[in-house]
Motif scaffolding. Structure first.
Motif, PDB file in Angstrom:
ATOM      1  N   ILE A  13       0.869  -1.174   0.000  1.00  9.16           N
ATOM      2  CA  ILE A  13       0.000   0.000   0.000  1.00  9.16           C
ATOM      3  C   ILE A  13       0.901   1.218   0.000  1.00  9.16           C
ATOM      4  O   ILE A  13       1.837   1.293   0.796  1.00  9.16           O
ATOM      5  CB  ILE A  13      -0.928   0.009   1.234  1.00  9.16           C
ATOM      6  N   GLU A  14       0.647   2.154  -0.905  1.00  8.30           N
ATOM      7  CA  GLU A  14       1.536   3.300  -1.037  1.00  8.30           C
ATOM      8  C   GLU A  14       0.780   4.603  -0.804  1.00  8.30           C
ATOM      9  O   GLU A  14      -0.260   4.838  -1.404  1.00  8.30           O
ATOM     10  CB  GLU A  14       2.154   3.301  -2.438  1.00  8.30           C
ATOM     11  N   PHE A  15       1.331   5.423   0.066  1.00 10.37           N
ATOM     12  CA  PHE A  15       0.775   6.739   0.351  1.00 10.37           C
ATOM     13  C   PHE A  15       1.606   7.801  -0.364  1.00 10.37           C
ATOM     14  O   PHE A  15       2.811   7.891  -0.135  1.00 10.37           O
ATOM     15  CB  PHE A  15       0.837   7.037   1.852  1.00 10.37           C
ATOM     16  N   ILE A  50       2.504  -6.212   6.960  1.00 13.34           N
ATOM     17  CA  ILE A  50       2.423  -5.776   5.565  1.00 13.34           C
ATOM     18  C   ILE A  50       3.382  -4.615   5.371  1.00 13.34           C
ATOM     19  O   ILE A  50       3.670  -3.868   6.308  1.00 13.34           O
ATOM     20  CB  ILE A  50       0.985  -5.384   5.159  1.00 13.34           C
ATOM     21  N   THR A  51       3.878  -4.491   4.143  1.00 12.90           N
ATOM     22  CA  THR A  51       4.742  -3.361   3.828  1.00 12.90           C
ATOM     23  C   THR A  51       3.992  -2.359   2.978  1.00 12.90           C
ATOM     24  O   THR A  51       2.967  -2.674   2.373  1.00 12.90           O
ATOM     25  CB  THR A  51       6.009  -3.797   3.067  1.00 12.90           C
ATOM     26  N   GLY A  52       4.530  -1.178   2.943  1.00 12.88           N
ATOM     27  CA  GLY A  52       3.959  -0.131   2.113  1.00 12.88           C
ATOM     28  C   GLY A  52       5.012   0.918   1.870  1.00 12.88           C
ATOM     29  O   GLY A  52       6.171   0.760   2.253  1.00 12.88           O
ATOM     30  N   GLY A  53       4.607   1.976   1.229  1.00 11.87           N
ATOM     31  CA  GLY A  53       5.550   3.024   0.907  1.00 11.87           C
ATOM     32  C   GLY A  53       5.002   4.408   1.179  1.00 11.87           C
ATOM     33  O   GLY A  53       3.795   4.639   1.136  1.00 11.87           O
ATOM     34  N   LEU A  54       5.926   5.306   1.455  1.00  7.85           N
ATOM     35  CA  LEU A  54       5.643   6.737   1.532  1.00  7.85           C
ATOM     36  C   LEU A  54       6.452   7.360   0.405  1.00  7.85           C
ATOM     37  O   LEU A  54       7.661   7.145   0.319  1.00  7.85           O
ATOM     38  CB  LEU A  54       6.105   7.314   2.876  1.00  7.85           C
ATOM     39  N   THR A  55       5.792   8.087  -0.486  1.00  3.99           N
ATOM     40  CA  THR A  55       6.501   8.660  -1.625  1.00  3.99           C
ATOM     41  C   THR A  55       6.058  10.085  -1.896  1.00  3.99           C
ATOM     42  O   THR A  55       4.899  10.433  -1.678  1.00  3.99           O
ATOM     43  CB  THR A  55       6.299   7.810  -2.897  1.00  3.99           C
ATOM     44  N   ILE A  68      -1.350  -1.788  -4.143  1.00  3.70           N
ATOM     45  CA  ILE A  68      -0.436  -2.380  -5.117  1.00  3.70           C
ATOM     46  C   ILE A  68      -0.513  -3.897  -5.019  1.00  3.70           C
ATOM     47  O   ILE A  68      -0.350  -4.461  -3.932  1.00  3.70           O
ATOM     48  CB  ILE A  68       1.008  -1.902  -4.877  1.00  3.70           C
ATOM     49  N   LEU A  69      -0.768  -4.541  -6.159  1.00  2.00           N
ATOM     50  CA  LEU A  69      -0.814  -5.993  -6.227  1.00  2.00           C
ATOM     51  C   LEU A  69       0.469  -6.503  -6.852  1.00  2.00           C
ATOM     52  O   LEU A  69       1.117  -5.788  -7.606  1.00  2.00           O
ATOM     53  CB  LEU A  69      -2.011  -6.450  -7.071  1.00  2.00           C
ATOM     54  N   TYR A  70       0.807  -7.757  -6.567  1.00  2.00           N
ATOM     55  CA  TYR A  70       1.991  -8.369  -7.143  1.00  2.00           C
ATOM     56  C   TYR A  70       1.577  -9.301  -8.273  1.00  2.00           C
ATOM     57  O   TYR A  70       0.529  -9.939  -8.206  1.00  2.00           O
ATOM     58  CB  TYR A  70       2.766  -9.168  -6.088  1.00  2.00           C
TER      59      TYR A  70
END
Length: 117
Positions: A13-15, A50-55, A68-70
């Motif tokens: 999951i990306e924020f 779970i992992t995610g991102g800050l961008t 985000i799916l793989y």
């Protein structure tokens, strides 16, 4: 996104955020998340499950993060989505760890698919 996920499952999951440092402080203090830096515009977080991102690469989207799916086969996933009427809104691009693209579902939700290969 250090390791690959499981094919066709939500993996990340990306924020999109205005300030990574501020977001790290907020989520770290609020939920105890830990962080891995990948340069000045991207930081991975984990809550232990779970992992995610800050961008800062992208428009801040109040109302929800980017799911985000793989996919083991990125091109196959894109072709399948396009056959089902999805609109590709960001073509495949490379990033440290893999490649991904973004699409809109029939209701206009933007999601992404990534692959390590």
């Amino acid at each position: 996104m250090a390791a690959h996920g499981t094919d066709r499952q939500i993996d990340n999951i990306e924020f999109a955020v205005a300030d990574i440092g501020r977001s790290k402080a907020f989520y770290g203090q609020a939920f105890g998340w830990s962080f891995t830096e990948y340069g000045p515009t991207y930081c991975e977080f984990t809550d232990g499950r779970i992992t995610g991102g800050l961008t800062t690469e992208g428009q801040v989207r109040p109302g929800g993060p980017l799911v985000i799916l793989y996919a083991d086969d990125l091109a196959g996933a894109q072709a399948r989505l396009e056959e089902l009427g999805a609109r590709i809104v960001r073509p495949v691009f490379a990033f440290p760890g893999g490649r991904r693209f973004h699409f809109q579902d029939p209701d206009g939700y933007e999601l992404a698919v990534w692959s390590a290969g």
